[in-house]
Design a protein around this motif. Structure first.
Motif, short mmCIF file in Angstrom:
data_model
loop_
_atom_site.label_atom_id
_atom_site.label_comp_id
_atom_site.label_asym_id
_atom_site.label_seq_id
_atom_site.Cartn_x
_atom_site.Cartn_y
_atom_site.Cartn_z
N GLY A 207 1.23 -1.36 -0.77
CA GLY A 207 0.21 -0.21 0.12
C GLY A 207 1.00 1.84 0.16
O GLY A 207 1.60 1.73 -0.97
N ASN A 208 0.50 2.32 0.96
CA ASN A 208 1.46 3.46 1.02
C ASN A 208 2.39 3.07 2.18
O ASN A 208 3.31 4.23 2.85
CB ASN A 208 0.61 4.45 1.62
CG ASN A 208 -0.18 4.39 2.75
OD1 ASN A 208 0.06 3.29 3.25
ND2 ASN A 208 -0.56 5.28 3.31
N VAL A 209 2.66 1.61 2.55
CA VAL A 209 4.82 1.79 3.32
C VAL A 209 5.32 1.17 2.30
O VAL A 209 4.64 0.06 2.00
CB VAL A 209 3.92 0.86 4.28
CG1 VAL A 209 5.28 0.08 5.15
CG2 VAL A 209 2.91 2.18 5.10
N TRP A 210 6.68 1.72 2.49
CA TRP A 210 7.95 0.37 2.13
C TRP A 210 8.34 0.02 3.25
O TRP A 210 8.03 0.25 4.59
CB TRP A 210 9.49 1.41 1.42
CG TRP A 210 9.10 2.38 0.27
CD1 TRP A 210 9.14 3.73 0.84
CD2 TRP A 210 8.88 2.08 -0.81
NE1 TRP A 210 8.14 4.40 -1.32
CE2 TRP A 210 8.84 2.73 -1.74
CE3 TRP A 210 8.52 0.54 -1.08
CZ2 TRP A 210 8.46 2.57 -2.96
CZ3 TRP A 210 7.86 0.35 -2.45
CH2 TRP A 210 7.86 1.89 -3.42
N VAL B 115 10.31 -0.63 8.23
CA VAL B 115 9.01 -0.23 8.50
C VAL B 115 8.54 1.85 7.65
O VAL B 115 8.87 1.53 8.73
CB VAL B 115 7.85 -0.59 8.59
CG1 VAL B 115 5.98 -0.63 8.32
CG2 VAL B 115 7.83 -2.42 8.45
N PHE B 116 8.40 1.73 6.35
CA PHE B 116 7.78 3.73 6.70
C PHE B 116 7.55 3.70 5.53
O PHE B 116 7.02 2.84 4.72
CB PHE B 116 9.31 4.59 6.88
CG PHE B 116 10.26 3.68 5.62
CD1 PHE B 116 10.23 4.03 4.73
CD2 PHE B 116 11.22 2.75 5.91
CE1 PHE B 116 11.18 3.93 3.66
CE2 PHE B 116 12.27 2.13 4.59
CZ PHE B 116 12.22 2.75 3.40
N LEU C 174 23.24 1.10 -6.42
CA LEU C 174 22.90 1.89 -7.68
C LEU C 174 21.35 2.66 -6.81
O LEU C 174 21.53 3.91 -7.20
CB LEU C 174 22.98 2.30 -8.69
CG LEU C 174 24.40 2.04 -9.29
CD1 LEU C 174 23.87 1.28 -10.88
CD2 LEU C 174 24.82 2.65 -8.98
N LYS C 175 20.70 2.11 -6.75
CA LYS C 175 19.02 2.13 -6.39
C LYS C 175 18.88 2.42 -4.73
O LYS C 175 19.15 1.06 -4.29
CB LYS C 175 17.96 1.05 -6.87
CG LYS C 175 18.69 0.56 -7.98
CD LYS C 175 17.40 -0.20 -8.94
CE LYS C 175 17.38 -0.96 -10.01
NZ LYS C 175 18.56 -1.60 -10.01
N ILE C 176 18.86 3.78 -4.45
CA ILE C 176 18.21 4.06 -3.20
C ILE C 176 17.19 4.55 -2.73
O ILE C 176 16.71 5.67 -3.16
CB ILE C 176 19.74 4.84 -2.79
CG1 ILE C 176 20.93 3.85 -3.04
CG2 ILE C 176 19.13 5.24 -1.47
CD1 ILE C 176 22.71 5.03 -2.86
N VAL C 177 16.58 4.11 -1.86
CA VAL C 177 15.41 4.71 -1.02
C VAL C 177 16.09 5.57 0.31
O VAL C 177 16.93 5.12 0.49
CB VAL C 177 14.37 3.19 -1.14
CG1 VAL C 177 14.50 2.62 -0.09
CG2 VAL C 177 12.87 4.96 -0.29
N SER C 178 15.74 6.84 0.39
CA SER C 178 16.10 7.56 1.79
C SER C 178 14.88 7.73 2.51
O SER C 178 13.83 8.12 2.23
CB SER C 178 17.05 8.37 1.01
OG SER C 178 18.04 8.34 -0.37
#
Length: 89
Positions: A26-29, A65-66, A44-48
């Motif tokens: 949903g709206n959560v990573w 979880v965020f 190379l692929k990064i989520v901050s």
């Protein structure tokens, strides 16, 4: 049910990086991390995660979880998720 979006991704929190896989629910990573944090990115692929006071994420046993609104994807991760892999990063 969570869906794996990127295998082999990096998570950045407060300038520190850790390797793992990025999942979506949903709206959560959900980030399943492997290893320990370091000062240099491994991927190379990064989520901050936007987090100054450690209030924007939950972590237990290297699973973070965020909410998506508390994070951003770099160009490589964004292009991968939006099927623009041919674009230069």
């Amino acid at each position: 049910m969570p869906k794996c979006m990127i295998t082999g991704c990096g998570l950045e929190i407060a300038g520190f990086h850790i390797h793992g896989d990025l999942w979506e629910d949903g709206n959560v990573w959900i980030f399943n991390a492997v290893g320990e944090f370091s000062e240099t990115p491994h991927d190379l692929k990064i989520v901050s995660v936007f987090d100054d006071d450690h209030h924007n994420y939950f972590e237990r046993r290297n699973v973070f979880v965020f909410q998506k609104l508390h994070s951003t994807l770099n160009d490589a991760a964004y292009n991968y998720l939006n099927k623009h892999e041919d674009e230069k990063y």
